[in-house]
Design an enzyme around this catalytic site. Structure first.
Site, mmCIF file in Angstrom:
data_model
loop_
_atom_site.group_PDB
_atom_site.id
_atom_site.type_symbol
_atom_site.label_atom_id
_atom_site.label_comp_id
_atom_site.label_asym_id
_atom_site.label_seq_id
_atom_site.Cartn_x
_atom_site.Cartn_y
_atom_site.Cartn_z
ATOM 1 C CB CYS A 112 9.928 -20.463 18.160
ATOM 2 S SG CYS A 112 9.519 -19.187 19.431
ATOM 3 C CG HIS A 249 14.301 -19.500 17.571
ATOM 4 N ND1 HIS A 249 14.543 -18.164 17.116
ATOM 5 C CD2 HIS A 249 13.611 -19.775 18.497
ATOM 6 C CE1 HIS A 249 13.035 -17.621 18.157
ATOM 7 N NE2 HIS A 249 13.010 -19.179 18.966
ATOM 8 C CG ASN A 279 12.195 -15.440 21.190
ATOM 9 O OD1 ASN A 279 11.873 -16.203 20.315
ATOM 10 N ND2 ASN A 279 12.170 -17.084 21.722
HETATM 11 N N1 COA Z 1 15.369 -10.904 36.786
HETATM 12 C C1 COA Z 1 15.586 -11.405 37.454
HETATM 13 N N2 COA Z 1 15.938 -12.149 38.101
HETATM 14 C C2 COA Z 1 15.179 -13.451 37.473
HETATM 15 C C3 COA Z 1 14.645 -12.722 36.648
HETATM 16 C C4 COA Z 1 14.908 -11.240 35.617
HETATM 17 N N3 COA Z 1 14.201 -11.351 34.300
HETATM 18 N N4 COA Z 1 13.914 -13.999 35.644
HETATM 19 C C5 COA Z 1 14.095 -15.034 36.427
HETATM 20 N N5 COA Z 1 15.261 -14.993 37.581
HETATM 21 C C6 COA Z 1 15.383 -15.273 38.851
HETATM 22 C C7 COA Z 1 14.339 -16.357 39.085
HETATM 23 O O1 COA Z 1 13.280 -15.509 40.511
HETATM 24 C C8 COA Z 1 15.817 -16.772 39.912
HETATM 25 O O2 COA Z 1 15.584 -16.972 41.264
HETATM 26 P P1 COA Z 1 15.631 -18.053 42.736
HETATM 27 O O3 COA Z 1 16.716 -18.198 42.501
HETATM 28 O O4 COA Z 1 15.589 -17.003 43.651
HETATM 29 O O5 COA Z 1 14.239 -18.634 42.483
HETATM 30 C C9 COA Z 1 16.603 -17.382 39.366
HETATM 31 O O6 COA Z 1 16.620 -16.065 38.487
HETATM 32 C C10 COA Z 1 17.094 -17.507 38.684
HETATM 33 O O7 COA Z 1 16.305 -18.507 37.257
HETATM 34 P P2 COA Z 1 15.700 -19.589 36.672
HETATM 35 O O8 COA Z 1 14.422 -19.989 36.432
HETATM 36 O O9 COA Z 1 15.948 -21.397 38.127
HETATM 37 O O10 COA Z 1 16.974 -19.374 35.149
HETATM 38 P P3 COA Z 1 17.294 -19.942 34.426
HETATM 39 O O11 COA Z 1 19.089 -19.798 34.894
HETATM 40 O O12 COA Z 1 16.778 -21.221 33.679
HETATM 41 O O13 COA Z 1 17.227 -18.812 32.898
HETATM 42 C C11 COA Z 1 15.899 -18.839 31.625
HETATM 43 C C12 COA Z 1 15.918 -18.956 33.014
HETATM 44 C C13 COA Z 1 14.805 -18.208 31.007
HETATM 45 C C14 COA Z 1 16.270 -17.460 30.817
HETATM 46 C C15 COA Z 1 16.269 -19.955 30.751
HETATM 47 O O14 COA Z 1 16.026 -20.767 31.652
HETATM 48 C C16 COA Z 1 15.779 -20.150 29.345
HETATM 49 O O15 COA Z 1 16.084 -19.278 28.704
HETATM 50 N N6 COA Z 1 15.250 -20.683 29.211
HETATM 51 C C17 COA Z 1 15.061 -21.525 27.449
HETATM 52 C C18 COA Z 1 14.047 -20.185 27.329
HETATM 53 C C19 COA Z 1 14.048 -20.133 25.664
HETATM 54 O O16 COA Z 1 15.041 -19.937 25.372
HETATM 55 N N7 COA Z 1 12.428 -20.501 25.015
HETATM 56 C C20 COA Z 1 12.270 -19.602 24.060
HETATM 57 C C21 COA Z 1 12.009 -20.675 23.061
HETATM 58 S S1 COA Z 1 11.160 -20.695 21.430
#
Ligand code: COA
Length: 322
Positions: A112, A249, A279
């Protein structure tokens, strides 16, 4: 002597998948996706919308914006991690499609951060006066690398391409900082499909889709992006107040908001289009730049900071004057 941006262009695939569509494909919801990421829809490539095709369409638009002919381009770089073909490289395919017959062409993969790294590479060539005019493109079909059964990643990504045309100028300004932390690379991975099948005949192909430790990537981004922006400001002897726009980004609305808070600079200075595009990895910065350019939001003389971060782990920031 460095390159000044003379034109921008973009390409968005025709097919659009909104969050409601995804909620019929898997256990997710518009509320969850919007709340956690700011994403409302994403474009998904189909038919002949390959990395090279989208890159060529974005490039043609950027050339027309710059009022330049393809033959005038000396260097053509494509940043991508999702090209359908390993050889010829996407940049050579773009050359063929647009008729940039005089350009040296190659691809770069910096995930990215790739567009920013490609821009740095082009600027190094222009700065050394090896070339005068460069096309720098970010193009991705991430939907091919997405595991549509993994709701924690697939809702995040989209496809598209963005391009800029640079021309070397005596008074242009470009100041950059870029870093990598290979030791933390396991936070975001994707194994080559051919490689995996070669190693093991009945291989589990799940590793050939993007896999991510979302929390780790989030923490990395919100700490390193303000750091590298500050580094560039210090190098340039500029204050943060002098910057008109910080173009980050587009990975997550909450990452952008956190950087704005860390920098103590208003969110209005951080353009976003993640709601409509998701993204798009190395295409996201040039897509955003093109949108703001076409909307007439950029004025001659504006100071702009671009900042990318992602797989590698890699991150960087660049200051330029519009
Ligand atoms: N829809 C509904 N629920 C979802 C889900 C979806 N698409 N994806 C995950 N969940 C659930 C998980 O299973 C978890 O459930 P649980 O609490 O029962 O176990 C809950 O949501 C929380 O998941 P978690 O992974 O802790 O969420 P988060 O707050 O960390 O958000 C991201 C997840 C991916 C949105 C976040 O971590 C993020 O944006 N990270 C950066 C990723 C990124 O930008 N990557 C590219 C960089 S270039």
């Amino acid at each position: 002597m460095v390159g000044k941006i003379k034109g921008t262009g973009s390409y968005r695939p025709v097919q659009v998948w909104d969050n409601d569509k995804l909620s019929h494909m898997m256990d997710t919801s518009d509320e969850w996706i919007r709340g956690r990421t700011g994403i409302g829809q994403r474009h998904i490539a189909s038919g002949g919308e390959t990395v090279a095709y989208m890159a060529a369409r974005a490039a043609e638009e950027a050339l027309s914006d710059a009022r330049m002919r393809p033959e005038e381009i000396d260097l053509l770089l494509v940043s991508t991690m999702s090209s359908e073909r390993i050889m010829p490289c996407a940049a050579c395919e773009v050359q063929k499609l647009i008729g940039a017959v005089n350009a040296a062409c190659f691809d770069l993969n910096g995930a990215c951060t790739g567009f920013l790294l490609a821009l740095n590479t082009a600027q190094a060539y222009l700065g050394q006066q090896i070339y005068r005019r460069a096309l720098v493109i970010g193009s991705e079909t991430l939907s091919h690398l997405t595991n549509w059964e993994d709701r924690s990643t697939c809702v995040l990504f989209g496809d598209g391409a963005g391009a800029v045309v640079l021309e070397a100028e005596e008074n242009a300004v470009y100041i950059q900082a870029a870093h990598s932390i290979g030791s933390r690379g396991e936070a975001l991975t994707c194994v080559s499909r051919n490689q995996q099948q070669f190693i093991e005949k009945d291989a589990d192909l799940s590793s050939t889709y993007m896999q991510m430790d979302g929390k780790e990537v989030f923490k990395f981004a919100v700490s390193k992006v303000p750091e590298v922006i500050t580094e560039v400001l210090e190098k340039a002897g500029k204050t943060k107040e002098e910057i008109r726009f910080y173009m980050l980004h587009q990975a997550n609305k909450r990452i952008v908001a956190s950087v704005s808070k860390h920098m103590n600079e208003p969110l209005e200075k951080y353009p976003m289009n993640i709601e409509n595009l998701g993204n798009t990895s190395s295409a996201s910065i040039p897509l955003l730049l093109d949108e703001w350019n076409k909307k007439g939001r950029l004025n001659s003389g504006d100071w702009i900071i671009l900042s990318g971060f992602g797989g590698g782990l890699t991150y960087g920031a660049s200051l330029l004057q519009w």
